[in-house]
Write a protein that holds these residues in place. Structure first.
Motif, short mmCIF file in Angstrom:
data_model
loop_
_atom_site.label_atom_id
_atom_site.label_comp_id
_atom_site.label_asym_id
_atom_site.label_seq_id
_atom_site.Cartn_x
_atom_site.Cartn_y
_atom_site.Cartn_z
N VAL A 723 0.83 -0.97 -0.08
CA VAL A 723 0.03 0.06 -0.23
C VAL A 723 0.80 0.96 0.02
CG1 VAL A 723 -1.66 1.08 1.33
CG2 VAL A 723 -2.04 -1.23 1.10
N LEU A 724 1.76 1.42 0.79
CA LEU A 724 2.75 2.42 0.93
C LEU A 724 3.39 2.75 -0.23
CD1 LEU A 724 4.58 2.24 4.39
CD2 LEU A 724 3.57 4.18 3.28
N SER A 725 4.00 1.51 -0.93
CA SER A 725 4.64 1.51 -2.45
C SER A 725 3.76 2.19 -3.32
CB SER A 725 5.34 0.24 -2.69
OG SER A 725 5.89 0.31 -3.85
N HIS A 726 2.42 1.53 -3.45
CA HIS A 726 1.63 2.03 -4.55
C HIS A 726 1.11 3.41 -4.25
CE1 HIS A 726 1.44 -2.04 -5.93
NE2 HIS A 726 0.65 -2.33 -5.19
N HIS A 727 1.05 3.88 -3.12
CA HIS A 727 0.74 5.28 -2.72
C HIS A 727 1.69 6.39 -3.13
CE1 HIS A 727 -0.77 8.72 0.03
NE2 HIS A 727 -1.58 8.44 -0.91
N THR A 728 2.81 5.84 -2.86
CA THR A 728 3.99 6.76 -3.19
C THR A 728 4.17 6.79 -4.59
OG1 THR A 728 5.14 6.01 -1.04
CG2 THR A 728 6.64 6.98 -2.36
#
Length: 891
Positions: A723-728
């Motif tokens: 989730v963090l990776s996709h959002h960033t």
């Protein structure tokens, strides 16, 4: 490794090599990101790399000695570094450059040293010391060093470790042995140098017959084998970390002496193991070393039982030297392995995971020797018990209980509240970090998952929910790594699901992103922004220091209630934020993070130009834990940059539309020289076309498609890191395609916006100057007077007055135009706008060509849809090619 870290490391390397000029770090950063591949170490590749460097080196013996020393200390990534160095030996150009660079740096260092010592003079001394006094002083210092070398380092080491552990566990000091344990050397079980426990008169052994010599030596050996000096065999003082050496009476018969020298290595190994057990049993060295020492103590007890049995035989006269050699041989191998392990742990200063790595590697190295491997396996299992207890608490409950800093995961004291305040705060990355040296080699592949598993559970635990993995099983050391993989995988899958469900369902992460963040920061809620900008337009035109924040907050509340945003359950989390810097300065501050320019930019004074409310205005959003892990200050800052960019574009569009409305009234006047007025209308339309197309591009060609990709990826995400990776990635792509990561493009765009704003202000002033007060005549004409409706004669008279007024207005406008130079002003606006727009299109063409993933080429197609700028762009490209042509032969 993230992009900022790569940028920082490349800049540091260029600085160390004193590389200046050229294209800077950007070229190398792009190459590293595109071409880096993971290196997988193999025994063959490491050995061949070591051989290659040894052949290339001028001092191969020194290199191999240093390599073996680092290998014995279990240095991480040693083989990867050696492989890299071996590759450098093949690159002649790089080698030549490094040699030249080293030579230049050595010369600079020598010059600096010379300049610093030119004014240095040795003070004259009136007192002299004789050679005899010097020799006596040297002997005294040597004796002091010999006496304290064995004790002082150990005491100092224990104190350093104890202070470090007490600092980590504030309020809970670790236990320690009383001082008398260390002050009584007789308790250690090792040799006491310089103290003879025997009071018997020693008979010269050379005067005894051979049988008596053998009997006396057997008795001496039985003492020496348990750490006590004999009459004819004594232990030598230890020098550093060397093995124990022994002194044998030179008068001993050679045949006996030969057999004695074969048995003495057992005593040396026993001495090393005993010292290790006594030292590592201290609490300061950690639970793993303590458990290893306890396991060795058990083996030493069995050894002592053997010696006791041999002493019984010796008293009965049944133990000859040859029998002693026979009985001691099986133990000799065991003690040799124990001493080797003890020495390796001691040399490498191993604790916790590094001790387990060494034991695991030794176990594997003994493949083929079943007895030695079984011994190492026993020791590794015993030593791993406390480590695995810490591991189980971490992966099954998200708790770290590591008072001696032995575990692979280290906890840092960070406040989760700062994740909403500090852009540089890296709570998720730095609250728990992996300590590479403490990762056991058999868990190296699973280190990242072990870290993530505990982090996931810890987040849920900090939200007040107690979590315990339902598939928890005891972790036991084994040579089959698959057993660890399966257990850790199960724990990881459970932790991932628990945290992901907690954020998505209970904390409504997607709802926060789609209902609030997207609506407000990406300007997805059209009617809300129309209401808001209508209400706050006059207030935001003021200088930022004159704006009353509470008034803006009240107007924001009103706009939220009057629009469809009223249905948003999270609307109360939206706040007003007046930034201290303009958008370009904010961008430069963000890009400077983790670079040498960071301190200079942060400490620089704010811009001297007074910001207007429109330039400083932004939204802020209150995010509570644990959603702040995803929507943290870094993410919110990126959202704010996107919002400020689009909000100002929307403001400029409204200003241009207001000019269009005000110009409608000017069309009723018949101007004698209206050619320049038509030019102003044309320029206004070009500007409006530019701003609207830029907005359309950002909204519908960048953000909407990227947002749909984000939504799709969030549905497929299996853990919070995804989730963090996709959002960033979503934010990075939006910033990149909206020209917000390129200061050069953003500066040109800002200039275009400034030209548009200045043009609208000029046109508004001109239009207002044309408005004469004709309202009274119009009202009189249309509604008559108090006496009744106007007569035909009055209507004719009013019509004549209106005609005369229009004539005077036209003459006034012409005179205003002629006296104020409005035509030249409009032409200047047109020229500046066209120049900056062509510059922007040209730069976009260059960047789009160099980076095939860019979608900025769509802006060119939108703004140059009919080929209006094509000819000029081709001309600029040709000029650029001609300038670059003379440089080609020198490349």
């Amino acid at each position: 490794m993230n992009e900022f870290r790569i940028h920082h490391d490349v800049n540091e390397l260029l600085s160390l090599l004193r590389v200046h000029g050229g294209e800077g770090a950007e070229v190398y950063i792009d190459l590293l990101q595109k071409n880096r591949t993971p290196y997988v170490t193999t025994t063959v590749s490491a050995h061949s790399a070591k051989v290659k460097i040894a052949e290339f080196s001028r001092t191969p013996e020194d290199f191999l000695k240093k390599y073996d020393e680092l290998k014995s200390k279990n240095t991480r990534h040693l083989d990867s570094l050696v492989y890299l160095l071996s590759k450098l030996t093949e690159d002649k150009e790089t080698l030549h450059y490094l040699q030249q660079n080293a030579k230049e740096r050595a010369e600079l260092t020598a010059n600096a040293a010379t300049s610093s010592t030119t004014n240095f003079s040795i003070p004259s001394s009136t007192s002299k010391i004789s050679l005899q006094e010097l020799e006596e002083l040297r002997k005294q210092l040597g004796s002091v060093t010999a006496n304290s070398s064995a004790q002082q380092p150990l005491e100092l080491t224990r104190k350093i470790l104890r202070d470090k552990q007490n600092k980590k566990n504030s309020g809970q000091p670790i236990p320690m042995f009383p001082s008398w344990v260390y002050e009584r050397p007789a308790l250690i079980g090792d040799f006491l140098i310089g103290t003879s426990l025997s009071t018997d008169t020693t008979v010269p052994i050379g005067t005894l017959p051979l049988a008596s010599q053998e009997s006396m030596i057997v008795e001496d050996l039985l003492y020496v084998l348990i750490g006590v000096d004999g009459r004819y065999i004594t232990a030598q003082p230890l020098v550093g970390r060397q093995n124990r050496a022994f002194s044998v009476d030179p008068n001993l018969d050679l045949s006996i002496k030969e057999l004695v020298t074969r048995i003495l290595p057992v005593a040396a190994s026993y001495s090393a193991v005993t010292r290790f057990i006594e030292e590592k049993s201290s609490f300061e060295y950690g639970q793993v070393n303590h458990a290893l020492a306890a396991a060795m103590r058990t083996l030493i007890k069995e050894y002592m039982i053997l010696i006791t049995q041999l002493e019984h035989l010796q008293r009965q006269g049944l133990l000859s030297l040859q029998k002693l050699w026979f009985y001691i041989q099986p133990t000799m191998r065991t003690l040799e392995i124990l001493a080797s392990l003890a020495t390796s742990v001691d040399k490498g200063e191993c604790m916790g995971g590094s001790t387990l790595s060494l034991l695991h590697d030794k176990t594997f190295n003994y493949t083929g020797d079943s007895q030695a491997q079984e011994l190492c396996l026993y020791l590794t299992k015993a030593a791993s018990v406390p480590y695995f207890e810490i591991l189980e608490k971490w992966i099954y409950r998200g708790i770290i209980n590591d008072p001696y800093s032995e575990f692979m995961v280290e906890e840092h004291e960070l406040q989760k509240e700062k994740i909403q305040e500090d852009y540089n705060d890296k709570y998720w990355d730095q609250r728990y970090t992996v300590v590479q040296q403490q990762i056991p080699s058999f868990l190296q592949k699973m280190a990242d998952k072990i870290l993530s598993t505990g982090k996931y559970l810890n987040v849920v635990r900090e939200c007040g929910r107690d979590v315990t993995c339902p598939v928890a099983k005891e972790v036991i050391y084994t040579l089959k790594e698959r057993a660890y993989v399966e257990q850790i995988e199960k724990a990881y899958n459970y932790a991932s699901k628990v945290l992901l469900d907690f954020l998505m369902e209970e904390k409504e992460l997607v709802a926060h992103l789609s209902r609030s963040i997207k609506h407000y920061f990406l300007m997805d809620q059209g009617d809300f922004f129309v209401h808001f900008m209508d209400l706050t337009e006059e207030e935001l035109k003021k200088p930022v220091d004159d704006i009353i924040t509470t008034r803006l907050e009240a107007l924001l509340e009103l706009a939220l209630r009057m629009s469809t945003a009223n249905t948003d359950p999270f609307k109360d989390d939206l706040k007003i934020d007046l930034m201290p810097h303009d958008l370009i300065t904010q961008l430069l501050r963000v890009l400077a993070i983790e670079t040498k320019q960071e301190k200079a930019i942060i400490s620089a004074d704010p811009t001297e130009l007074t910001l207007s409310g429109l330039e400083a205005f932004s939204f802020d959003y209150i995010v509570k834990w644990p959603l702040s892990l995803i929507i943290n200050r870094k993410a919110l800052t990126r959202y704010q940059m996107l919002f400020r960019h689009m909000f100002y574009c929307k403001h400029v569009e409204r200003q241009l539309c207001n000019v269009w409305i005000s110009n409608k009234t000017a069309k009723q006047f018949s101007l004698h020289s209206a050619k320049w007025f038509a030019g102003a209308f044309t320029l206004r339309q070009r500007m409006l076309n530019f701003v609207q197309n830029i907005q359309y591009y950002m909204m519908f060609e960048v953000m909407e498609p990227t947002w749909h990709i984000l939504e799709k990826n969030l549905k497929l995400a299996s853990n919070i890191d995804d989730v963090l990776s996709h959002h960033t990635s979503f934010l990075d792509n939006c910033l990149k395609d909206c020209m917000l990561t390129n200061p050069e493009l953003l500066k040109i765009f800002s200039k275009l916006m400034s030209v548009c704003v200045m043009f609208t202000n000029c046109m508004q002033r001109f239009t207002q100057s044309m408005k004469l007060d004709s309202e009274l005549e119009r009202l009189t004409l249309e509604h008559g007077t108090m006496l009744g409706p106007p007569t035909e004669e009055e209507r004719a008279e009013e019509a004549a007055k209106k005609k005369l007024t229009n004539k005077l207005l036209a003459e006034h406008a012409d005179n205003l135009h002629l006296t104020s130079g409005f035509e030249a002003t409009i032409n200047k606006f047109d020229s500046n706008f066209s120049t900056h727009l062509l510059d922007l299109l040209d730069k976009l063409s260059v960047y789009s060509t160099n980076d095939c993933e860019h979608s900025m080429l769509n802006i060119i197609y939108r703004l140059d849809f009919n080929g209006f700028y094509t000819e000029r762009l081709e001309h600029m490209s040709a000029e650029r090619s001609q300038k670059a042509a003379p440089l080609l032969p020198h490349l």
